[in-house]
Write an enzyme that holds these catalytic residues in place. Sequence first.
Site, PDB file in Angstrom:
ATOM      1  N   LYS A 293      29.306  49.306  86.310  1.00 23.26           N
ATOM      2  CA  LYS A 293      29.756  48.763  87.267  1.00 23.26           C
ATOM      3  C   LYS A 293      31.282  48.486  87.221  1.00 23.26           C
ATOM      4  CE  LYS A 293      25.217  48.451  89.451  1.00 23.26           C
ATOM      5  NZ  LYS A 293      24.020  47.839  89.290  1.00 23.26           N
TER       6      LYS A 293
ATOM      7  N   SER B 235      21.848  42.389  94.889  1.00 20.20           N
ATOM      8  CA  SER B 235      22.326  43.813  95.037  1.00 20.20           C
ATOM      9  C   SER B 235      22.741  43.998  96.549  1.00 20.20           C
ATOM     10  CB  SER B 235      21.796  44.890  94.477  1.00 20.20           C
ATOM     11  OG  SER B 235      20.674  44.490  93.602  1.00 20.20           O
TER      12      SER B 235
ATOM     13  N   HIS C 288      26.237  42.680  89.079  1.00 21.14           N
ATOM     14  CA  HIS C 288      27.192  42.703  89.939  1.00 21.14           C
ATOM     15  C   HIS C 288      28.300  41.562  89.600  1.00 21.14           C
ATOM     16  CE1 HIS C 288      25.237  45.791  92.372  1.00 21.14           C
ATOM     17  NE2 HIS C 288      24.023  44.998  92.157  1.00 21.14           N
TER      18      HIS C 288
HETATM   19  C1  LIG Z   1      22.536  48.417  88.891  1.00 25.92           C
HETATM   20  C2  LIG Z   1      21.920  47.228  88.516  1.00 25.92           C
HETATM   21  C3  LIG Z   1      20.809  47.485  87.498  1.00 25.92           C
HETATM   22  C4  LIG Z   1      20.719  49.080  86.436  1.00 25.92           C
HETATM   23  O1  LIG Z   1      21.916  49.053  85.908  1.00 25.92           O
HETATM   24  P1  LIG Z   1      22.302  50.580  85.439  1.00 25.92           P
HETATM   25  O2  LIG Z   1      23.077  50.433  84.330  1.00 25.92           O
HETATM   26  O3  LIG Z   1      22.737  51.293  86.526  1.00 25.92           O
HETATM   27  O4  LIG Z   1      20.917  51.256  84.902  1.00 25.92           O
HETATM   28  C5  LIG Z   1      20.036  46.482  87.016  1.00 25.92           C
HETATM   29  N1  LIG Z   1      20.261  45.424  87.831  1.00 25.92           N
HETATM   30  C6  LIG Z   1      20.945  44.961  88.970  1.00 25.92           C
HETATM   31  C7  LIG Z   1      20.807  43.904  89.344  1.00 25.92           C
HETATM   32  C8  LIG Z   1      21.874  46.120  89.255  1.00 25.92           C
HETATM   33  O5  LIG Z   1      22.316  46.175  90.370  1.00 25.92           O
END
Ligand SMILES: *Cc1c(COP(=O)(O)O)cnc(C)c1O
Length: 352
Positions: free
Chosen positions: A203, A144, A172
């Site tokens: 996302k 991330s 992602h």
């Molecule tokens: C955003 C993210 C999460 C969490 O996901 P949500 O649906 O926002 O709770 C978990 N792992 C990674 C790598 C992320 O980037």
Amino acid sequence: MDGREYVAFCSNDYLGLAAHPDLIEAACEGAQRYGVGAGASHLILGHTEPHHRLEEALARFVDLPAALIISTGYMANLGLITALPGRGDCIFADKLNHASLNDAALLSRADFKRYTHLDLSALERMLESSTARTKLIVSDAVFSMDGDVAPARELLALAEHFDAWLVLDDAHGFGVLGAHGRGVLEQHGLRSPRIAYIATLGKAAGVYGAFVAGERELIDILVQRARTYVYTTATPALIAHALLTSLDLIENGDARREHLSVLVQRIQRGLSAGAWRLLPSDTAIQPLIVGGSIEALAASEKLTERGLLVPAIRPPTVAQGTARLRISLSADHSIEDVERLIDAIRSIQGSA
Ligand SMILES: *Cc1c(COP(=O)(O)O)cnc(C)c1O
């Protein structure tokens, strides 16, 4: 904000679907058909036909036998990782993994060993010396804060050699990587009963939620044992209904993915020569390392003054001395938006 318009370079809406008219329509239709709230947990009464159809569609889309929707990615990671190992077992995790994977590991009571980012030989040594019965290799698929991609094929080879699970968090990558956005497994051509695949639906999918996919036996275990699935209110059916439309948009979103990749190349070319170091990322996450926290904050403020929202990410979220502007791109950005950002950054870092 305060009556002024900004261009945001900080959302995870990578395909620009969050406000897509088809999704808005599907959400309204879902609310009319199913109401707003689920009213109960999945195992009691909250699990409805659109949830079921979505789980089948997600499994088919990522080409794994079965899938389970869990409310958020954070909860999916907690639920999965606390369901598989226990005391005396061991979790091997990349040091730059998402916080939710680390929290899950701590909550699982298994031993928790972290290897240097992407260091496969360090991971191999840890696996070699482990006597744990159940072993989990856990990694972000796309990291991330750095935007780089895990060596998924090599991680799977290690999992096979040392009889471990491979947990891949594709938050992602889902919707973006691989043919038709099927994610990291498709991109690397990977299939194995050892894989527990996780992706978020808030996302690139532009809605909300998450799922775990893998063997049918794994999913059956989670239905019984994933505490963040069992002990929480179900995702509203309208969300599942909207997500079925989102999946269609992702599958037919090649033009959006191509545009996104043009934007990524534009940033990589436009910012590679300046005083600040752009990490060599080919994903939508483009980190520009400024160094000090104060400098990164000042840079972010200067961009805000110019109508551009780019957050400064500072320690402890990232390592000391690597405070950065974290640019995230979306297929909703125009080439002109990105040119504007490049010009603004060049002028504030004094290399224009
Ligand atoms: C955003 C993210 C999460 C969490 O996901 P949500 O649906 O926002 O709770 C978990 N792992 C990674 C790598 C992320 O980037």
